[in-house]
Design a protein around this motif. Structure first.
Motif, PDB file in Angstrom:
ATOM      1  N   ARG A 124       0.828  -1.211   0.000  1.00 53.21           N
ATOM      2  CA  ARG A 124       0.000   0.000   0.000  1.00 53.21           C
ATOM      3  C   ARG A 124       0.863   1.262   0.000  1.00 53.21           C
ATOM      4  NH1 ARG A 124      -1.539   3.925   2.972  1.00 53.21           N
ATOM      5  NH2 ARG A 124      -0.175   3.255   4.671  1.00 53.21           N
ATOM      6  N   ILE A 125       1.932   1.245   0.767  1.00 57.18           N
ATOM      7  CA  ILE A 125       2.823   2.410   0.827  1.00 57.18           C
ATOM      8  C   ILE A 125       3.535   2.607  -0.510  1.00 57.18           C
ATOM      9  CG2 ILE A 125       4.880   3.373   1.939  1.00 57.18           C
ATOM     10  CD1 ILE A 125       4.030   1.939   4.502  1.00 57.18           C
ATOM     11  N   PHE A 126       4.000   1.499  -1.114  1.00 61.02           N
ATOM     12  CA  PHE A 126       4.672   1.602  -2.415  1.00 61.02           C
ATOM     13  C   PHE A 126       3.724   2.187  -3.469  1.00 61.02           C
ATOM     14  CE2 PHE A 126       7.974  -1.763  -1.266  1.00 61.02           C
ATOM     15  CZ  PHE A 126       9.024  -0.854  -1.299  1.00 61.02           C
ATOM     16  N   LEU A 127       2.462   1.744  -3.448  1.00 55.76           N
ATOM     17  CA  LEU A 127       1.503   2.223  -4.440  1.00 55.76           C
ATOM     18  C   LEU A 127       1.138   3.689  -4.240  1.00 55.76           C
ATOM     19  CD1 LEU A 127      -0.882  -0.884  -4.587  1.00 55.76           C
ATOM     20  CD2 LEU A 127       0.744  -0.146  -6.345  1.00 55.76           C
ATOM     21  N   SER A 128       1.350   4.220  -3.010  1.00 52.66           N
ATOM     22  CA  SER A 128       1.034   5.626  -2.744  1.00 52.66           C
ATOM     23  C   SER A 128       2.129   6.580  -3.227  1.00 52.66           C
ATOM     24  CB  SER A 128       0.812   5.839  -1.242  1.00 52.66           C
ATOM     25  OG  SER A 128       2.014   5.640  -0.514  1.00 52.66           O
ATOM     26  N   ILE A 129       3.269   6.052  -3.630  1.00 53.17           N
ATOM     27  CA  ILE A 129       4.369   6.895  -4.093  1.00 53.17           C
ATOM     28  C   ILE A 129       4.083   7.365  -5.514  1.00 53.17           C
ATOM     29  CG2 ILE A 129       6.841   6.978  -4.630  1.00 53.17           C
ATOM     30  CD1 ILE A 129       7.293   4.894  -2.467  1.00 53.17           C
ATOM     31  N   GLU A 130       4.122   8.680  -5.710  1.00 48.71           N
ATOM     32  CA  GLU A 130       3.908   9.242  -7.040  1.00 48.71           C
ATOM     33  C   GLU A 130       5.194   9.179  -7.852  1.00 48.71           C
ATOM     34  OE1 GLU A 130       2.515  13.184  -6.498  1.00 48.71           O
ATOM     35  OE2 GLU A 130       0.782  12.601  -5.279  1.00 48.71           O
ATOM     36  N   GLU A 131       5.082   8.726  -9.107  1.00 49.54           N
ATOM     37  CA  GLU A 131       6.216   8.601 -10.019  1.00 49.54           C
ATOM     38  C   GLU A 131       7.357   7.798  -9.387  1.00 49.54           C
ATOM     39  OE1 GLU A 131       7.430  12.395 -11.416  1.00 49.54           O
ATOM     40  OE2 GLU A 131       5.460  12.916 -12.233  1.00 49.54           O
ATOM     41  N   PRO A 132       7.123   6.507  -9.083  1.00 49.95           N
ATOM     42  CA  PRO A 132       8.184   5.684  -8.479  1.00 49.95           C
ATOM     43  C   PRO A 132       9.299   5.411  -9.481  1.00 49.95           C
ATOM     44  CG  PRO A 132       6.293   4.334  -9.062  1.00 49.95           C
ATOM     45  CD  PRO A 132       5.878   5.758  -9.298  1.00 49.95           C
ATOM     46  N   ASP A 163       7.184  -4.434 -15.996  1.00 54.15           N
ATOM     47  CA  ASP A 163       7.184  -3.640 -17.245  1.00 54.15           C
ATOM     48  C   ASP A 163       7.599  -2.196 -16.954  1.00 54.15           C
ATOM     49  OD1 ASP A 163       6.421  -5.793 -18.750  1.00 54.15           O
ATOM     50  OD2 ASP A 163       4.286  -5.270 -18.788  1.00 54.15           O
ATOM     51  N   ASN A 164       7.022  -1.610 -15.893  1.00 53.74           N
ATOM     52  CA  ASN A 164       7.357  -0.227 -15.529  1.00 53.74           C
ATOM     53  C   ASN A 164       8.813  -0.101 -15.103  1.00 53.74           C
ATOM     54  OD1 ASN A 164       4.710   0.616 -15.998  1.00 53.74           O
ATOM     55  ND2 ASN A 164       4.078   0.207 -13.881  1.00 53.74           N
ATOM     56  N   SER A 165       9.305  -1.106 -14.383  1.00 49.99           N
ATOM     57  CA  SER A 165      10.706  -1.074 -13.943  1.00 49.99           C
ATOM     58  C   SER A 165      11.660  -1.101 -15.127  1.00 49.99           C
ATOM     59  CB  SER A 165      10.978  -2.249 -12.997  1.00 49.99           C
ATOM     60  OG  SER A 165      12.332  -2.259 -12.596  1.00 49.99           O
ATOM     61  N   ILE A 166      11.368  -1.968 -16.108  1.00 47.90           N
ATOM     62  CA  ILE A 166      12.226  -2.083 -17.296  1.00 47.90           C
ATOM     63  C   ILE A 166      12.123  -0.832 -18.154  1.00 47.90           C
ATOM     64  CG2 ILE A 166      12.552  -3.386 -19.439  1.00 47.90           C
ATOM     65  CD1 ILE A 166      11.655  -5.888 -17.848  1.00 47.90           C
ATOM     66  N   ARG A 167      10.914  -0.243 -18.210  1.00 49.78           N
ATOM     67  CA  ARG A 167      10.729   0.975 -19.002  1.00 49.78           C
ATOM     68  C   ARG A 167      11.580   2.116 -18.437  1.00 49.78           C
ATOM     69  NH1 ARG A 167       5.820   1.601 -18.066  1.00 49.78           N
ATOM     70  NH2 ARG A 167       5.060   0.145 -19.655  1.00 49.78           N
ATOM     71  N   LYS A 168      11.748   2.157 -17.120  1.00 50.01           N
ATOM     72  CA  LYS A 168      12.532   3.220 -16.487  1.00 50.01           C
ATOM     73  C   LYS A 168      14.026   2.917 -16.482  1.00 50.01           C
ATOM     74  CE  LYS A 168       8.690   4.553 -13.460  1.00 50.01           C
ATOM     75  NZ  LYS A 168       8.527   5.957 -13.880  1.00 50.01           N
ATOM     76  N   ASP A 169      14.407   1.635 -16.589  1.00 48.64           N
ATOM     77  CA  ASP A 169      15.826   1.251 -16.641  1.00 48.64           C
ATOM     78  C   ASP A 169      15.949  -0.018 -17.477  1.00 48.64           C
ATOM     79  OD1 ASP A 169      18.486   0.759 -16.298  1.00 48.64           O
ATOM     80  OD2 ASP A 169      18.435   0.557 -14.113  1.00 48.64           O
ATOM     81  N   GLU A 170      16.267   0.165 -18.740  1.00 46.57           N
ATOM     82  CA  GLU A 170      16.315  -0.982 -19.665  1.00 46.57           C
ATOM     83  C   GLU A 170      17.564  -1.843 -19.486  1.00 46.57           C
ATOM     84  OE1 GLU A 170      18.222   1.662 -23.319  1.00 46.57           O
ATOM     85  OE2 GLU A 170      16.208   0.810 -23.492  1.00 46.57           O
ATOM     86  N   HIS A 171      18.475  -1.448 -18.611  1.00 46.60           N
ATOM     87  CA  HIS A 171      19.689  -2.243 -18.360  1.00 46.60           C
ATOM     88  C   HIS A 171      19.616  -3.003 -17.045  1.00 46.60           C
ATOM     89  CE1 HIS A 171      21.617  -0.266 -21.745  1.00 46.60           C
ATOM     90  NE2 HIS A 171      21.289   0.908 -21.237  1.00 46.60           N
ATOM     91  N   LEU A 172      18.449  -3.021 -16.397  1.00 44.59           N
ATOM     92  CA  LEU A 172      18.296  -3.714 -15.123  1.00 44.59           C
ATOM     93  C   LEU A 172      18.043  -5.200 -15.398  1.00 44.59           C
ATOM     94  CD1 LEU A 172      18.284  -3.083 -12.071  1.00 44.59           C
ATOM     95  CD2 LEU A 172      15.800  -2.861 -12.208  1.00 44.59           C
ATOM     96  N   ALA A 173      19.108  -5.990 -15.405  1.00 47.44           N
ATOM     97  CA  ALA A 173      19.029  -7.410 -15.773  1.00 47.44           C
ATOM     98  C   ALA A 173      18.124  -8.191 -14.844  1.00 47.44           C
ATOM     99  CB  ALA A 173      20.428  -8.018 -15.779  1.00 47.44           C
ATOM    100  N   VAL A 174      18.154  -7.875 -13.533  1.00 50.82           N
ATOM    101  CA  VAL A 174      17.361  -8.630 -12.579  1.00 50.82           C
ATOM    102  C   VAL A 174      15.866  -8.408 -12.808  1.00 50.82           C
ATOM    103  CG1 VAL A 174      17.323  -6.817 -10.796  1.00 50.82           C
ATOM    104  CG2 VAL A 174      17.232  -9.232 -10.128  1.00 50.82           C
ATOM    105  N   ALA A 175      15.474  -7.264 -13.382  1.00 51.95           N
ATOM    106  CA  ALA A 175      14.062  -7.035 -13.700  1.00 51.95           C
ATOM    107  C   ALA A 175      13.615  -7.942 -14.839  1.00 51.95           C
ATOM    108  CB  ALA A 175      13.850  -5.565 -14.055  1.00 51.95           C
TER     109      ALA A 175
END
Length: 480
Positions: free
Chosen positions: A27-35, A61-73
């Motif tokens: 719930r706290i993570f979802l409340s963060i604007e522009e994570p 998908d959102n994590s990869i869109r913000k950092d396309e070099h994040l292999a663990v994502a």
């Protein structure tokens, strides 16, 4: 949302995960604007733990869109696809994760806040499993053989078992990401979230105000550019006539014959009336102050004792004054006349004009001597018969009143000579004071000099008002 707010919520959510409160953390993570990419990755991991595969896929998908070099994502999204039986999409993500490794044996994410090492052999193991699910057993075997080149001792047994399973065309175990391992915010940034008092609490070391405890910042006071400094006006504490008292409360005068004082001042009470008003002396100035604002003080102990702090309460109400009371009037009929009359055979003359004042004169003092002293011509306000003339027998007058007092009312007449002897001054700077006995004026005003109080202060008249002012604020107008 500011970076500080994002950092604070991020830290709170990770703390909830440590306490195994996954729902509150999500719930706290979802409340963060522009994570950012890391926070999106954390949300995907929590959705994966709750087996919400669609939400997990969207978060990755959102994590990869913000950092396309994040292999663990890519690796985690591949696992989500595998659990959704989307083996081709899963294979594609595992291949992208292996490509992001760039030929390295592993990637350690500890420096980025994630206590996890992504091994190339684990990625190849999952690639082989996805190929096996698609029926490509030979390709799966080739991936496992390739994994042997990136193996470490701890992973050797798992790869050998997977090779044996491919030979028998049996599926083997999927290598999954550890549960409850998330990206954490920088610990140095988190430490800065707590307020720190680098300066500490200020302490008053010295102050001109008695019992001063204020240690904050006061607003800037208006200053006169290149203006003269005010003459120093020290508090006079010496054996004067009257009884010494300490001022307990600030008193703001409402009339010209009242005196302005603040807590801690030492005043000398000359007279106390039955209406609770006292005639006092402070810094060579006399005026009226409510007696319930004062407290008796032993002058002998003043040099060694600190002024007692004024009580933390509102000042008492202003007492009612009797009509016609002046600072020098003997309102207490029982008080001995030694307050204003010396021990010798002298007399006191009280004069009422623009100011009220008292002078001590010998008993044989004549009218001519009054003129010489600058008291000008005097007449009584009562009637013409009681007026002082040139031939007035002063000694006979002293025998008439009781208590050795004579009150004179001045009725001066301006000289009608052709040339006036008044000295005119011009204000070089504006002067404004809260003291009722001071004369306020602005730069350029013309002031008529009445008298010189001392070398620093003058008495003058301006715009119909009379009072004292600093001598350094004016200069004399010279006439050619």
């Amino acid at each position: 949302m500011s970076f500080v707010d994002t950092l604070r919520l991020w830290d709170e959510a990770v703390t909830c995960v440590d306490k195994e409160d996954l729902s509150e953390a999500l719930r706290i993570f979802l409340s963060i604007e522009e994570p950012n990419s890391k926070i999106c990755f954390n949300m995907g991991c929590l959705h994966l733990l709750k087996e919400d595969l669609d939400a997990a896929e969207k978060a990755f998908d959102n994590s990869i869109r913000k950092d396309e070099h994040l292999a663990v994502a890519f690796f985690q999204r591949g696992i989500a696809f595998y659990k959704k039986n989307k083996y081709e999409e899963s294979l594609g993500d595992f291949q992208r994760a292996f490509k992001a490794l760039r030929g390295n044996q592993l990637i350690d994410y500890k420096a980025l806040g994630l206590r996890y090492k992504l091994y190339a052999c684990d990625v190849l193991n999952n690639m082989a499993l996805a190929e096996a699910e698609l029926g490509n057993w030979e390709t799966a075997q080739e991936n496992l053989v390739k994994a042997l080149d990136y193996k470490i001792e701890a992973k050797l047994n798992a790869i050998d078992k997977a090779l044996q399973s491919t030979l028998k065309q049996k599926l083997f175990k999927l290598v999954e990401f550890p549960s409850k391992v998330l990206f954490k915010p920088n610990k140095h940034y988190v430490a800065e979230l707590e307020k720190k008092d680098y300066l500490g609490k200020a302490k008053v070391v010295a102050s001109v105000v008695p019992a001063d405890e204020f240690s904050g910042f006061a607003p800037l006071q208006p200053q006169t550019e290149d203006g003269p400094t005010f003459p120093k006006e020290p508090e006079v504490i010496r054996a004067l006539e009257g009884d010494p008292h300490t001022v307990l409360f600030e008193f703001v005068p409402e009339t010209s014959d009242e005196l302005s004082v603040v807590p801690g001042n030492i005043v000398f009470v000359l007279q106390r009336g039955d209406d609770n008003w006292a005639s006092v002396v402070f810094n060579d100035r006399r005026g009226l102050v409510p007696y319930n604002y004062l407290e008796p003080l032993e002058l002998a102990s003043k040099q060694n004792e600190e002024i007692r702090k004024a009580p933390n309460q509102k000042p008492p109400t202003r007492p009612h004054r009797k009509p016609g009371l002046t600072p020098f009037e003997d309102v207490n009929k029982d008080r001995k006349s030694k307050d204003l009359v010396s021990a010798d055979d002298s007399r006191v003359i009280k004069i009422h004009h623009t100011f009220s004042f008292a002078v001590s004169v010998p008993a044989e003092f004549s009218y001519d001597m009054l003129i010489e002293k600058g008291l000008f011509s005097l007449s009584s306000e009562a009637d013409e018969q009681s007026a002082i003339r040139d031939n007035t027998d002063m000694e006979r007058m002293w025998q008439q009143p009781s208590g050795r007092w004579i009150t004179l009312w001045c009725n001066t007449k301006e000289p009608t000579s052709e040339k006036s002897h008044d000295i005119q001054l011009v204000a070089l700077h504006s002067y404004k004071s809260s003291n009722p006995e001071d004369l306020n004026f602005v730069q350029g005003d013309t002031i008529t000099l009445l008298s010189r109080v001392n070398q620093d202060w003058l008495e003058g008249q301006c715009s119909g008002h009379t009072g004292i002012f600093p001598a350094s604020f004016v200069e004399e107008i010279t006439t050619k």
